[in-house]
Design a protein around this motif. Structure first.
Motif, PDB file in Angstrom:
ATOM      1  N   GLN A 195       0.817  -1.216   0.000  1.00 25.54           N
ATOM      2  CA  GLN A 195       0.000   0.000   0.000  1.00 25.54           C
ATOM      3  C   GLN A 195       0.855   1.272   0.000  1.00 25.54           C
ATOM      4  N   SER A 196       2.149   1.129  -0.246  1.00 27.92           N
ATOM      5  CA  SER A 196       3.054   2.274  -0.102  1.00 27.92           C
ATOM      6  C   SER A 196       2.875   3.332  -1.185  1.00 27.92           C
ATOM      7  N   MET A 197       2.249   2.960  -2.286  1.00 32.28           N
ATOM      8  CA  MET A 197       2.034   3.919  -3.362  1.00 32.28           C
ATOM      9  C   MET A 197       0.894   4.865  -2.979  1.00 32.28           C
ATOM     10  N   GLN A 198       1.111   6.145  -3.188  1.00 30.72           N
ATOM     11  CA  GLN A 198       0.097   7.153  -2.861  1.00 30.72           C
ATOM     12  C   GLN A 198      -1.063   7.103  -3.862  1.00 30.72           C
ATOM     13  N   PRO A 199      -2.281   7.424  -3.414  1.00 25.76           N
ATOM     14  CA  PRO A 199      -3.419   7.473  -4.355  1.00 25.76           C
ATOM     15  C   PRO A 199      -3.139   8.440  -5.504  1.00 25.76           C
ATOM     16  N   VAL A 200      -3.602   8.073  -6.676  1.00 26.42           N
ATOM     17  CA  VAL A 200      -3.360   8.861  -7.880  1.00 26.42           C
ATOM     18  C   VAL A 200      -4.643   9.612  -8.243  1.00 26.42           C
ATOM     19  N   SER A 201      -4.530  10.924  -8.438  1.00 21.93           N
ATOM     20  CA  SER A 201      -5.677  11.748  -8.820  1.00 21.93           C
ATOM     21  C   SER A 201      -5.773  11.856 -10.341  1.00 21.93           C
ATOM     22  N   TYR A 202      -6.999  12.036 -10.811  1.00 25.71           N
ATOM     23  CA  TYR A 202      -7.234  12.257 -12.244  1.00 25.71           C
ATOM     24  C   TYR A 202      -6.878  13.691 -12.596  1.00 25.71           C
ATOM     25  N   ASP A 203      -6.130  13.867 -13.682  1.00 21.34           N
ATOM     26  CA  ASP A 203      -5.740  15.188 -14.164  1.00 21.34           C
ATOM     27  C   ASP A 203      -6.450  15.434 -15.496  1.00 21.34           C
ATOM     28  N   GLU A 214      -8.976  -7.952   6.193  1.00 23.12           N
ATOM     29  CA  GLU A 214      -8.163  -6.749   6.416  1.00 23.12           C
ATOM     30  C   GLU A 214      -7.828  -6.046   5.102  1.00 23.12           C
ATOM     31  N   THR A 215      -7.589  -6.821   4.045  1.00 26.92           N
ATOM     32  CA  THR A 215      -7.231  -6.210   2.759  1.00 26.92           C
ATOM     33  C   THR A 215      -8.434  -5.557   2.092  1.00 26.92           C
ATOM     34  N   GLU A 216      -9.656  -6.000   2.415  1.00 20.75           N
ATOM     35  CA  GLU A 216     -10.848  -5.409   1.802  1.00 20.75           C
ATOM     36  C   GLU A 216     -11.008  -3.938   2.152  1.00 20.75           C
ATOM     37  N   ALA A 217     -10.478  -3.538   3.298  1.00 24.21           N
ATOM     38  CA  ALA A 217     -10.602  -2.145   3.738  1.00 24.21           C
ATOM     39  C   ALA A 217      -9.641  -1.223   2.978  1.00 24.21           C
ATOM     40  N   HIS A 218      -8.732  -1.797   2.227  1.00 25.63           N
ATOM     41  CA  HIS A 218      -7.705  -1.008   1.541  1.00 25.63           C
ATOM     42  C   HIS A 218      -8.162  -0.610   0.141  1.00 25.63           C
ATOM     43  N   ASP A 219      -8.023   0.670  -0.188  1.00 25.20           N
ATOM     44  CA  ASP A 219      -8.268   1.148  -1.545  1.00 25.20           C
ATOM     45  C   ASP A 219      -6.959   1.138  -2.306  1.00 25.20           C
ATOM     46  N   TYR A 220      -6.977   0.586  -3.511  1.00 24.95           N
ATOM     47  CA  TYR A 220      -5.779   0.614  -4.347  1.00 24.95           C
ATOM     48  C   TYR A 220      -5.519   2.050  -4.824  1.00 24.95           C
ATOM     49  N   PRO A 221      -4.258   2.392  -5.099  1.00 27.66           N
ATOM     50  CA  PRO A 221      -3.937   3.761  -5.518  1.00 27.66           C
ATOM     51  C   PRO A 221      -4.691   4.204  -6.777  1.00 27.66           C
ATOM     52  N   MET A 222      -5.055   3.244  -7.633  1.00 27.25           N
ATOM     53  CA  MET A 222      -5.763   3.578  -8.879  1.00 27.25           C
ATOM     54  C   MET A 222      -7.244   3.854  -8.661  1.00 27.25           C
ATOM     55  N   ARG A 257     -17.230   5.020 -18.273  1.00 27.50           N
ATOM     56  CA  ARG A 257     -18.591   4.744 -17.803  1.00 27.50           C
ATOM     57  C   ARG A 257     -18.659   4.697 -16.284  1.00 27.50           C
ATOM     58  N   LYS A 258     -19.690   5.291 -15.726  1.00 21.98           N
ATOM     59  CA  LYS A 258     -19.895   5.324 -14.273  1.00 21.98           C
ATOM     60  C   LYS A 258     -20.223   3.925 -13.775  1.00 21.98           C
ATOM     61  N   ALA A 259     -19.525   3.519 -12.722  1.00 21.97           N
ATOM     62  CA  ALA A 259     -19.730   2.216 -12.092  1.00 21.97           C
ATOM     63  C   ALA A 259     -19.086   2.293 -10.711  1.00 21.97           C
ATOM     64  N   ASP A 260     -19.000   1.159 -10.040  1.00 22.58           N
ATOM     65  CA  ASP A 260     -18.331   1.103  -8.734  1.00 22.58           C
ATOM     66  C   ASP A 260     -16.818   1.158  -8.983  1.00 22.58           C
ATOM     67  N   PRO A 261     -16.139   2.241  -8.573  1.00 25.81           N
ATOM     68  CA  PRO A 261     -14.706   2.352  -8.880  1.00 25.81           C
ATOM     69  C   PRO A 261     -13.847   1.284  -8.204  1.00 25.81           C
ATOM     70  N   VAL A 262     -14.272   0.801  -7.032  1.00 24.84           N
ATOM     71  CA  VAL A 262     -13.509  -0.254  -6.345  1.00 24.84           C
ATOM     72  C   VAL A 262     -13.576  -1.543  -7.159  1.00 24.84           C
ATOM     73  N   PHE A 263     -14.774  -1.892  -7.607  1.00 24.50           N
ATOM     74  CA  PHE A 263     -14.953  -3.097  -8.420  1.00 24.50           C
ATOM     75  C   PHE A 263     -14.177  -2.975  -9.735  1.00 24.50           C
ATOM     76  N   ALA A 264     -14.279  -1.813 -10.377  1.00 22.28           N
ATOM     77  CA  ALA A 264     -13.576  -1.588 -11.647  1.00 22.28           C
ATOM     78  C   ALA A 264     -12.067  -1.699 -11.466  1.00 22.28           C
ATOM     79  N   THR A 265     -11.557  -1.132 -10.376  1.00 21.07           N
ATOM     80  CA  THR A 265     -10.119  -1.212 -10.093  1.00 21.07           C
ATOM     81  C   THR A 265      -9.693  -2.657  -9.903  1.00 21.07           C
ATOM     82  N   ASN A 266     -10.485  -3.422  -9.156  1.00 13.53           N
ATOM     83  CA  ASN A 266     -10.158  -4.836  -8.954  1.00 13.53           C
ATOM     84  C   ASN A 266     -10.138  -5.609 -10.268  1.00 13.53           C
TER      85      ASN A 266
END
Length: 196
Positions: free
Chosen positions: A66-74, A123-131, A145-154
């Motif tokens: 989880q060391s990578m910081q979350p990435v924002s959309y530019d 424990e890992t379910e609580a973690h959001d990936y940086p993407m 397309r709008k959807a669940d971003p957590v599911f899409a990231t997975n």
């Protein structure tokens, strides 16, 4: 680093080597203490059991992953380029030599112990990936397309890990050509095309 912190680190490093060589069942706190060049009493001052020592190592592995910081959309940059840059950063984190070693050690024990595995994955379910942030903000901007971003990231990371993490994990090398990442991104974008 304080003396007590150094001893704790030495114990963890010794435990990682011991668990990797002997497996969780074969490892003993006596051997770990000997490797760390500390007394058994010192080991127990830091960790009450072999199980708590293993849990501490699992936590280190999760933090490293989880060391990578979350990435924002530019909005001023091409989304595909942003996604590609973020994914290469993520691949570098998860395929780091230390990360791979910790993953091998922890996952081998999780395969053996279903209860420990369930605890670990809860424990890992609580973690959001940086993407997740990047994908969620791109969805909000209408780029995908709008959807669940957590599911899409997975979904996306499932593709990426199958080509860039698991070969490294199992083979110690990665024969996957780098341009395969473009295919993973293309498949993801085809599914999340805003016109679908």
């Amino acid at each position: 680093m304080k003396r007590t912190e150094k001893k704790r680190k030495d114990i963890i490093d010794a435990a990682i080597d011991e668990f990797r060589e002997q497996g969780f069942l074969g490892a003993t706190t006596t051997s770990i203490a000997k490797r760390a060049q500390v007394s058994s009493r010192t080991l127990y001052n830091h960790f009450e059991s072999k199980e708590s020592l293993f849990d501490a190592i699992s936590e280190i592995m999760l933090k490293q992953n989880q060391s990578m910081q979350p990435v924002s959309y530019d909005p001023s940059r091409d989304f595909v380029e942003q996604l590609e840059d973020a994914l290469w950063q993520y691949i570098a984190v998860i395929t780091d030599e230390t990360a791979i070693g910790l993953n091998r050690m922890v996952l081998s024990e999780l395969i053996r112990d279903l209860d420990r595995s369930r605890k670990f994955f809860s424990e890992t379910e609580a973690h959001d990936y940086p993407m997740t942030k990047l994908i969620g903000e791109a969805m909000d901007a209408g780029v995908i397309r709008k959807a669940d971003p957590v599911f899409a990231t997975n979904q996306l990371l499932g593709l990426v890990k199958s080509f860039f993490f698991w070969p490294e994990f199992f083979l110690g090398e990665n024969p996957t050509p780098k341009n395969v990442l473009n295919d993973c991104i293309a498949m993801f974008l085809a599914h999340y095309n805003p016109e679908n």
